[in-house]
Scaffold this active site. Structure first.
Site, PDB file in Angstrom:
ATOM      1  N   GLY A   1       0.787  -1.222   0.000  1.00 14.69           N
ATOM      2  CA  GLY A   1       0.000   0.000   0.000  1.00 14.69           C
ATOM      3  C   GLY A   1       0.824   1.279   0.000  1.00 14.69           C
ATOM      4  O   GLY A   1       0.307   2.351  -0.271  1.00 14.69           O
TER       5      GLY A   1
ATOM      6  N   CYS B   1     -28.844  -7.641 -16.045  1.00 13.96           N
ATOM      7  CA  CYS B   1     -28.203  -7.453 -17.349  1.00 13.96           C
ATOM      8  C   CYS B   1     -29.160  -7.897 -18.451  1.00 13.96           C
ATOM      9  O   CYS B   1     -29.680  -9.018 -18.417  1.00 13.96           O
ATOM     10  CB  CYS B   1     -26.909  -8.248 -17.425  1.00 13.96           C
ATOM     11  SG  CYS B   1     -26.172  -8.214 -19.061  1.00 13.96           S
TER      12      CYS B   1
ATOM     13  N   CYS C   1     -27.194 -11.048 -20.484  1.00 19.74           N
ATOM     14  CA  CYS C   1     -26.925 -12.362 -19.900  1.00 19.74           C
ATOM     15  C   CYS C   1     -27.812 -12.653 -18.690  1.00 19.74           C
ATOM     16  O   CYS C   1     -27.770 -13.752 -18.150  1.00 19.74           O
ATOM     17  CB  CYS C   1     -25.452 -12.495 -19.534  1.00 19.74           C
ATOM     18  SG  CYS C   1     -25.005 -11.634 -18.014  1.00 19.74           S
TER      19      CYS C   1
ATOM     20  N   CYS D   1     -23.903  -5.814 -18.412  1.00 14.66           N
ATOM     21  CA  CYS D   1     -22.714  -6.018 -17.591  1.00 14.66           C
ATOM     22  C   CYS D   1     -21.611  -5.081 -18.056  1.00 14.66           C
ATOM     23  O   CYS D   1     -21.386  -4.927 -19.256  1.00 14.66           O
ATOM     24  CB  CYS D   1     -22.183  -7.448 -17.735  1.00 14.66           C
ATOM     25  SG  CYS D   1     -23.240  -8.705 -17.036  1.00 14.66           S
TER      26      CYS D   1
ATOM     27  N   CYS E   1     -19.892 -11.283 -19.305  1.00 10.75           N
ATOM     28  CA  CYS E   1     -21.220 -11.275 -19.919  1.00 10.75           C
ATOM     29  C   CYS E   1     -21.270 -12.223 -21.115  1.00 10.75           C
ATOM     30  O   CYS E   1     -22.192 -13.027 -21.247  1.00 10.75           O
ATOM     31  CB  CYS E   1     -21.572  -9.852 -20.346  1.00 10.75           C
ATOM     32  SG  CYS E   1     -23.294  -9.622 -20.781  1.00 10.75           S
TER      33      CYS E   1
END
Lengths: 255, 280, 369
Positions: free
Chosen positions: B29, B238, B241, B263, B269
């Protein structure tokens, strides 16, 4: 009363001027110490040095915290910072510069709590509300931005934002200078009540002997970077020994 | 005719970036300054991510590049074609097939594995930048673990809006001690970073910083005990899909504001659509 | 000799001009007006924007005369414009009627009218082109991007307005014409339409840097590009003696509508606010920078905290004009020896006094440290 902070032989020079000239003093737990003198006497430099905001050229400062005495000069920045944000507090003359004006009153008070690990929004908010009542701003103003607060309110907010973590020692630099006289009295009264209620030791720098008389147990007088006189406040102000103190006292109207 | 080294950068530069990456992995980090070079794409287009990818890619890697979750967005196509030209490696759109995934603003829906590296393009590596614009002051705050200001921002959000208002780039605490920007991914993706098996590398070219999250490192989104972090997604399905769990893009169909959802992760997708087609 | 020439050096000035002319012509190998017009379109656009005059031919001429110095060229254009009579004000251009060549929205993946890249380098690799003018990448043959003629496309961000998610455009004060910055001085507080004028002809580098500073924390505005469009818009006049409108031609402009995240509080609902940028010619950079700075100048109006350079209208507007700025910065090289002489006298006098005082102190035993 047990010892809380001790300074021994502090020296500091700015170019060719002695800002601190062999200064030694002590503060005990729950004690209020006033440092008085004219501007340029070195009192603000002394306060900043005691609070670890700047370093002295020589001398030592020892803090008798909860567990063991610590030499401020030996601390690394991290330890010092931790001390400053937990057991110490600093109240600046200019509250406007010390606070975040674009953060709500509640957020300003909450910052010190969150800095010290508070992670419960509801608790932080309740503590902030309680403190707003305590400093007579009122909890209903918790979500207001301090941008439009009066000078006296800003100073009271700074006091709340500093005392919220119940520090052991608070440094105050001319906390009422620049406020209207009527407002000064109210802020001073508030400071007096809070430091007694919370048992917090205080070192307060002021050019105003009236402030010292109202608040301080003991007073030290500075001139040219050196302490020229010290003692119980009443003693120093009623029976000054040093010519400079005599001059200071005679130049104020009796309170 | 001008010729270029494998992956554009010279080997010395790549080594220097890899050294910075090693430091980054060692302190999860933490932002590591690095000698960012001018790349043939403008700053803000992903120069940091491109340099990181260029310094870790090898001839046998398979690269996937996404922008907003999609392989076919203009910027993703431009970056993929750059690496195709400069390395000759295979470009894939399948998350599972890729060894390196360079991304802008999304983490794929398909969980990543230990054999993968995800490279994030980062516009602003400093999570405190909105609160502390002076970088040396912000760096000090990191060094001292002084993150009170960040919580003040969350406090203010809840106070004003009743919830934390950062919908993307919501700051995270890495390894319990370093505050980090997850890059501008939606808050929805933040939980995927926590204990991810893949190595996560972050490159900010313009700001000349790199950072990293090693595999299986704790990554927690900042929140309050009584206002826990809440990753949001549009409440919809979606239209291609039928996914009800993936992150969705809103598409405007006409001038009257008719809209539908699809998506954002195009690979996820299309795999789901293919599966539907093959199962009777 | 050269030093003396600063005084009454008519001959020296003539020689300086001759040298420049010779350098520009480059032994007859210099660029022709036609070449400049066709090859330096973006430079011409910038010269027109900062010169505040739409005339590509004149701008190209200025560019050549200024040896490619854009600020100098804009200066030429502006001083020329000062000599032209003002015949009539056109009606406001309507960017909704633009014959769109380029139109992108960063906030929708797709939208009515589609995303059109148009002529852009956005996704090109910055590699040198080979001698025949082609980059080493496989450059496709020019096709009309979508196979249709440039067409009129509805605005992208109107959709947000219908949901009341976007602040409405402040109603124009159609009663009074906006003050014209080219004939009236800038005064503060400057209303929005004055600010927009000043920014529209402001120095591109200055606007760009200010805009960039807002993105790095100095007055952040949480921007998204709602829509960026470029193309030709008709310019229309309505002569009062005729009583009907006439198209007198068209100009190319770039328009940027920034959509800025969250404003509002517990009382005012969160909403998106707008930042607007418009540039003569094709310049995404200019229009976008302007939109960012324009929004940032509204900080005070919207009750946001202020204090960053890009949020200070007086600072930004007073210093954004490249022609004013270059003149005043460069005037320092004019002779200033009369002023300097008086400064010299004063410094000498002060030093002499200080020296005398020091001497006295030393004589008195140096008790001052």
């Amino acid at each position: 009363m047990s010892l809380l902070l001790q300074a021994q032989g502090l020296n500091k020079r700015f170019q060719s001027v002695d800002a601190l000239d062999d200064v030694s003093l002590t503060v005990s737990r729950r004690e209020i110490l006033a440092v008085v003198g004219e501007s340029g006497s070195g009192k603000s430099t002394l306060l900043a040095t005691l609070a670890g905001l700047q370093s002295a050229d020589s001398g030592r400062i020892t803090y008798y915290g909860a567990d063991r005495p610590q030499d401020i000069g030996d601390m690394d920045e991290m330890q010092l910072r931790r001390l400053q944000r937990t057991q110490w507090g600093f109240i600046h003359q200019n509250a406007r510069a010390a606070l975040r004006l674009d953060v709500s009153a509640g957020g300003n008070i909450g910052e010190r709590l969150m800095m010290n690990g508070a992670r419960d929004y509801g608790e932080i908010r309740e503590t902030a509300a309680r403190w707003l009542d305590e400093v007579e701003i009122g909890r209903e103003r918790i979500d207001e931005m301090p941008l439009n607060f009066s000078g006296g309110m800003l100073q009271r907010l700074q006091i709340a934002a500093t005392l919220v973590t119940s520090p052991e020692l608070v440094f105050m630099d001319e906390p009422t200078t620049g406020l209207d006289v009527s407002v000064q009295a109210r802020v001073l009264d508030l400071i007096r009540n809070l430091v007694h209620k919370l048992d917090v030791a205080t070192i307060i720098v002021t050019h105003d002997l009236g402030v010292a008389r109202l608040l301080a147990d003991r007073t030290v007088v500075m001139q040219g970077g050196a302490i020229v006189e010290h003692g119980l406040t009443d003693q120093v102000l009623d029976d000054p020994q040093h010519p400079y103190t005599q001059l200071l006292v005679s130049s104020v109207l009796p309170s | 005719m001008i010729s270029y080294n494998f992956a554009y950068l010279d080997e010395q530069t790549k080594r220097s970036i890899r050294r910075a990456l090693l430091k980054a992995v060692a302190v999860p980090g933490w932002q590591i300054p690095f000698g960012s070079r001018e790349m043939p794409l403008p700053y803000g287009w992903g120069t940091g991510g491109i340099q990181v990818t260029a310094s870790v890619i090898g001839e046998t890697d398979r690269l996937k590049v996404i922008d907003q979750g999609a392989d076919d967005t203009t910027n993703a196509v431009a970056i993929a074609s750059f690496f195709k030209r400069m390395t000759g490696v295979e470009i894939t759109t399948h998350t599972a097939d890729a060894t390196i995934i360079q991304t802008r603003h999304r983490i794929p829906e398909h969980p990543l594995t230990e054999n993968q590296i995800i490279v994030y393009q980062v516009p602003q590596p400093e999570p405190l930048w909105r609160l502390i614009p002076e970088r040396p002051v912000a760096m000090r705050a990191h060094a001292l673990g002084d993150y009170g200001t960040m919580y003040v921002k969350l406090y203010e959000d809840i106070t004003r809006f009743g919830r934390v208002a950062s919908a993307y780039e919501h700051p995270v605490m890495v390894g319990g001690c370093v505050l980090m920007s997850p890059s501008p991914i939606p808050a929805f993706d933040n939980p995927k970073m926590d204990r991810m098996p893949a190595l996560q590398l972050f490159g900010a070219g313009r700001e000349r910083r790199l950072y990293a999250v090693p595999p299986y490192t704790s990554v927690r989104s900042l929140d309050f005990a009584d206002h826990p972090f809440h990753p949001g997604r549009a409440d919809g399905t979606c239209s291609l899909c039928g996914s009800t769990t993936s992150y969705l893009d809103e598409i405007i169909m006409d001038d009257h504001g008719t809209r539908r959802f699809v998506c954002s992760d195009t690979d996820y997708c299309s795999e789901r659509q293919d599966a539907k087609d093959t199962t009777p | 000799m050269a030093f003396v020439a600063t005084k009454g050096g008519e001959g020296a000035i003539a020689a300086a001009h001759a040298w420049r002319a010779d350098r520009r012509h480059g032994n007859g190998q210099g660029c022709t007006l036609k070449q400049a017009t066709t090859s330096f379109g973006r430079a011409i656009d910038r010269v027109m924007a900062e010169g505040a005059l739409y005339d590509p031919d004149l701008a190209a001429r200025a560019l050549l005369q200024a040896e490619g110095d854009l600020v100098e060229a804009a200066f030429l254009l502006r001083s020329f414009r000062a000599t032209r009579p003002r015949l009539i004000d056109s009606l406001p251009i309507e960017t909704g009627n633009m014959r769109v060549q380029r139109r992108v929205s960063a906030i929708f993946k797709d939208l009515p009218g589609g995303q059109r890249l148009g002529p852009t380098t956005d996704y090109s690799h910055r590699l040198f082109e080979t001698e025949d003018g082609h980059s080493p990448s496989e450059e496709p043959e020019l096709t009309n991007a979508s196979g249709e003629a440039p067409s009129r496309i509805p605005g992208a961000i109107g959709i947000l307005g219908e949901e009341a998610l976007l602040e409405s455009v402040p109603a124009p004060h159609d009663a009074d014409l906006p003050p014209d910055l080219s004939t009236t001085p800038l005064r503060f507080p400057a209303e929005r339409r004055v600010r927009l004028q000043a920014l529209a002809r402001g120095d591109e580098g200055f606007l760009l840097s200010l805009a960039y500073s807002t993105q790095r924390g100095y007055g952040n505005t949480h921007p998204f590009v709602g829509e960026l469009r470029m193309g030709e818009v008709p310019v229309t006049i309505a002569p009062p003696e005729l009583g009907f409108e006439i198209d007198i031609g068209s100009i190319v402009v770039t328009e940027c509508q920034m959509v800025n995240q969250f404003n509002g509080s517990k009382v005012a609902p969160p909403q998106f606010t707008r930042g607007y940028g418009l540039s003569i010619g094709h310049s995404d950079r200019r229009a976008m920078s302007m939109a960012l700075v324009e929004r940032s100048l509204r900080a005070e109006e919207l009750g946001e905290s202020t204090g960053s350079p890009a949020q200070d209208p007086e600072f930004v507007l007073s210093h954004c004009d490249s022609i004013q700025a270059t003149g005043f910065v460069e005037h320092l090289k004019l002779p200033h020896y009369v002023d300097f002489q008086s400064e010299l006298e004063i410094v000498r006098a002060i030093r002499a006094e200080a020296g005398m005082a020091r001497q006295e102190n030393q004589e008195a035993g140096d008790d001052l440290v």
